[in-house]
Write a protein that holds these residues in place. Structure first.
Motif, PDB file in Angstrom:
ATOM      1  N   THR A 104       0.878  -1.225   0.217  1.00 54.69           N
ATOM      2  CA  THR A 104       0.089   0.167   0.139  1.00 54.69           C
ATOM      3  C   THR A 104       0.840   1.269  -0.038  1.00 54.69           C
ATOM      4  O   THR A 104       1.777   1.307   0.781  1.00 54.69           O
ATOM      5  CB  THR A 104      -0.800   0.242   1.271  1.00 54.69           C
ATOM      6  OG1 THR A 104      -0.193  -0.007   2.399  1.00 54.69           O
ATOM      7  CG2 THR A 104      -1.876  -1.186   1.153  1.00 54.69           C
ATOM      8  N   VAL A 105       0.426   2.328  -0.696  1.00 58.44           N
ATOM      9  CA  VAL A 105       1.214   3.754  -0.570  1.00 58.44           C
ATOM     10  C   VAL A 105       0.378   4.601  -0.116  1.00 58.44           C
ATOM     11  O   VAL A 105      -0.673   4.808  -0.524  1.00 58.44           O
ATOM     12  CB  VAL A 105       1.536   3.798  -2.180  1.00 58.44           C
ATOM     13  CG1 VAL A 105       2.156   5.178  -2.493  1.00 58.44           C
ATOM     14  CG2 VAL A 105       2.288   2.804  -3.018  1.00 58.44           C
ATOM     15  N   THR A 106       1.239   5.591   0.716  1.00 57.19           N
ATOM     16  CA  THR A 106       0.530   6.687   1.165  1.00 57.19           C
ATOM     17  C   THR A 106       1.572   7.763   0.909  1.00 57.19           C
ATOM     18  O   THR A 106       2.829   7.767   0.999  1.00 57.19           O
ATOM     19  CB  THR A 106       0.479   6.405   2.740  1.00 57.19           C
ATOM     20  OG1 THR A 106      -0.223   5.305   3.179  1.00 57.19           O
ATOM     21  CG2 THR A 106      -0.047   7.771   3.328  1.00 57.19           C
ATOM     22  N   ARG A 107       0.682   8.877   0.417  1.00 54.97           N
ATOM     23  CA  ARG A 107       1.593  10.008   0.090  1.00 54.97           C
ATOM     24  C   ARG A 107       1.709  10.962   1.497  1.00 54.97           C
ATOM     25  O   ARG A 107       0.732  11.183   2.008  1.00 54.97           O
ATOM     26  CB  ARG A 107       0.722  11.061  -0.943  1.00 54.97           C
ATOM     27  CG  ARG A 107       1.475  12.233  -1.423  1.00 54.97           C
ATOM     28  CD  ARG A 107       0.765  13.030  -2.458  1.00 54.97           C
ATOM     29  NE  ARG A 107       1.452  14.048  -2.839  1.00 54.97           N
ATOM     30  CZ  ARG A 107       2.081  13.999  -4.234  1.00 54.97           C
ATOM     31  NH1 ARG A 107       2.184  12.992  -4.824  1.00 54.97           N
ATOM     32  NH2 ARG A 107       2.840  15.095  -4.483  1.00 54.97           N
ATOM     33  N   GLY A 108       3.021  11.264   1.420  1.00 53.03           N
ATOM     34  CA  GLY A 108       3.285  12.011   2.787  1.00 53.03           C
ATOM     35  C   GLY A 108       4.812  12.458   2.872  1.00 53.03           C
ATOM     36  O   GLY A 108       5.456  11.914   2.111  1.00 53.03           O
ATOM     37  N   ASP A 109       5.194  13.233   3.641  1.00 57.49           N
ATOM     38  CA  ASP A 109       6.734  13.754   4.004  1.00 57.49           C
ATOM     39  C   ASP A 109       6.745  13.579   5.310  1.00 57.49           C
ATOM     40  O   ASP A 109       6.201  13.704   6.002  1.00 57.49           O
ATOM     41  CB  ASP A 109       6.539  15.425   3.727  1.00 57.49           C
ATOM     42  CG  ASP A 109       7.925  15.822   3.370  1.00 57.49           C
ATOM     43  OD1 ASP A 109       8.709  15.625   4.219  1.00 57.49           O
ATOM     44  OD2 ASP A 109       8.160  16.085   2.214  1.00 57.49           O
ATOM     45  N   VAL A 110       8.364  12.873   5.533  1.00 53.70           N
ATOM     46  CA  VAL A 110       8.864  12.792   6.660  1.00 53.70           C
ATOM     47  C   VAL A 110       8.923  13.943   7.436  1.00 53.70           C
ATOM     48  O   VAL A 110       9.245  13.894   8.683  1.00 53.70           O
ATOM     49  CB  VAL A 110      10.190  12.247   6.573  1.00 53.70           C
ATOM     50  CG1 VAL A 110      10.104  10.852   5.963  1.00 53.70           C
ATOM     51  CG2 VAL A 110      11.097  12.987   5.916  1.00 53.70           C
ATOM     52  N   GLY A 111       9.028  15.125   6.885  1.00 50.57           N
ATOM     53  CA  GLY A 111       8.769  16.466   7.952  1.00 50.57           C
ATOM     54  C   GLY A 111       7.414  16.539   8.329  1.00 50.57           C
ATOM     55  O   GLY A 111       7.333  17.561   9.073  1.00 50.57           O
ATOM     56  N   GLU A 112       6.228  15.715   8.197  1.00 50.42           N
ATOM     57  CA  GLU A 112       5.034  16.122   8.698  1.00 50.42           C
ATOM     58  C   GLU A 112       4.699  14.955   9.760  1.00 50.42           C
ATOM     59  O   GLU A 112       4.324  13.768   9.297  1.00 50.42           O
ATOM     60  CB  GLU A 112       3.906  15.906   7.645  1.00 50.42           C
ATOM     61  CG  GLU A 112       4.195  16.791   6.422  1.00 50.42           C
ATOM     62  CD  GLU A 112       3.359  16.531   5.258  1.00 50.42           C
ATOM     63  OE1 GLU A 112       2.656  15.540   5.245  1.00 50.42           O
ATOM     64  OE2 GLU A 112       3.349  17.326   4.382  1.00 50.42           O
TER      65      GLU A 112
END
Length: 371
Positions: A55-63
């Motif tokens: 599964t793929v989740t869009r997100g930034d490690v800065g969040e």
């Protein structure tokens, strides 16, 4: 619990991350592989199998909030996400925010959610070369090498490494213990390697001649992307099974790719795809240094809308011309690593990709989110 583990790969849509996800999806002890990436290419979900869902989740490690949501229910984290920039196209503060701040967020989330295992993808750039351009020839994980790291990217990876090692042994919210370890790749080649795209385009633009910057005796390791990914899979699993052995350890990534002369290895990779390519001549250091300074001056003089992107930095030039190699079998001794692909297989796979992509190769990106 075999068959019920949940792994998460940050940067799992990147060059190395995608190959890690592909190999993880084939392991029968894993129920789900989650991908957390700011790019979030949904085609990575094609690696799903009957036993393992991707599964793929869009997100930034800065969040931090997005990270916490994605990591809930995860047992093992492979943190490969990073902002890779060798040419001063990204401000140092922005790179540090992703590579250091993002790593801090991942570590904090592991502690809050009681995720006991974290494998961090670092880089040999975290070790050197240093600003004095001192060579390192066939060192290993225990070799002492000091001095300020030359590349800004390497500085951020060294900072992140320090945090990851210091986090090893930290208490989790459920009373458990966080176990961390680090893998350090060197130059990674293979399908979708942007530096190979660039070299191939440059050689084609020069009538098939591949010139080079490093002296011919410069020694550097290159490793095939499939073998780097395979080492991640094995290390993550053994971090679960043998935490007392792997926790707090650092491992260089390696395979049987020749490491005597870096320029000859690159030439073999490219000429396997296009036999008409010829190895050209060495470009003197002073000439390239002057070109970099001239390019800097032009960027200062021209208005912002006309400024060309930097093509090379002095830090990268110094790194290219400095021998920096390692020789080790630590990963083999500690967790049974053996390359999944031989040098010949790695070279042929890379050549097939370059041939297929030759007609559609465009200008390479100067920086990227990876791995």
């Amino acid at each position: 619990m075999d068959g019920a583990w949940v792994y998460l790969v940050t940067g799992g849509c990147g060059f190395v991350g995608e190959r890690i996800v592909e190999l993880l999806s084939r392991q029968d002890y894993i129920k789900e592989v989650r991908v957390f990436d700011s790019v979030a290419r949904e085609e990575v979900e094609k690696f799903s199998t009957a036993a393992t869902r991707v599964t793929v989740t869009r997100g930034d490690v800065g969040e931090p909030g997005a990270l916490l949501a994605a990591l809930r229910g995860v047992h093992v984290v492979l943190h490969t996400a990073a902002l890779l920039d060798y040419r001063d196209t990204v401000p140092f503060g922005a790179m540090r925010a992703v590579n250091v701040g993002g790593t801090e967020n991942v570590l904090r989330a592991c502690c809050v959610l009681s995720i006991p295992h974290l494998l961090y993808t670092s880089s040999i750039a975290a070790v050197g070369p240093n600003t004095s351009c001192e060579p390192l020839l066939r060192g290993n994980e225990d070799t002492q090498y000091s001095g300020e790291v030359e590349l800004p990217y390497g500085k951020t990876k060294a900072m992140a490494e320090k945090m990851v090692l210091e986090a090893n042994g930290k208490k989790l919210s459920n009373g458990g213990t966080l176990r961390t370890c680090i893998l350090r790749p060197n130059t990674i080649y293979g399908e979708k390697a942007t530096f190979l795209q660039e070299l191939y385009l440059l050689a084609r633009a020069r009538d098939g001649v591949l010139n080079y910057l490093e002296p011919e005796d410069t020694e550097r390791n290159l490793t095939y992307v499939g073998n780097v990914a395979w080492m991640h899979v094995l290390a993550a699993r053994q971090l679960q099974l043998q935490p007392d052995l792997l926790a707090g350890q650092v491992y260089y990534c390696y395979d049987d790719t020749p490491s005597t002369k870096a320029v000859l290895v690159r030439y073999q990779l490219l000429s396997s795809a296009d036999p008409s390519l010829r190895l050209g001549s060495h470009i003197p250091y002073w000439k390239m240094w002057l070109m970099i300074q001239l390019h800097r001056l032009i960027r200062v003089i021209l208005p912002p809308s006309w400024r060309p992107q930097p093509f090379l930095s002095v830090a990268l030039l110094n790194t290219i011309v400095t021998s920096f190699s390692f020789q080790t079998d630590k990963a083999s001794r500690h967790f049974g690593y053996k390359p999944l692909f031989t040098w010949q297989e790695s070279r042929l796979r890379t050549a097939r990709w370059l041939k297929a992509a030759a007609g559609s190769l465009g200008p390479p990106q100067l920086h990227e989110k990876k791995n």
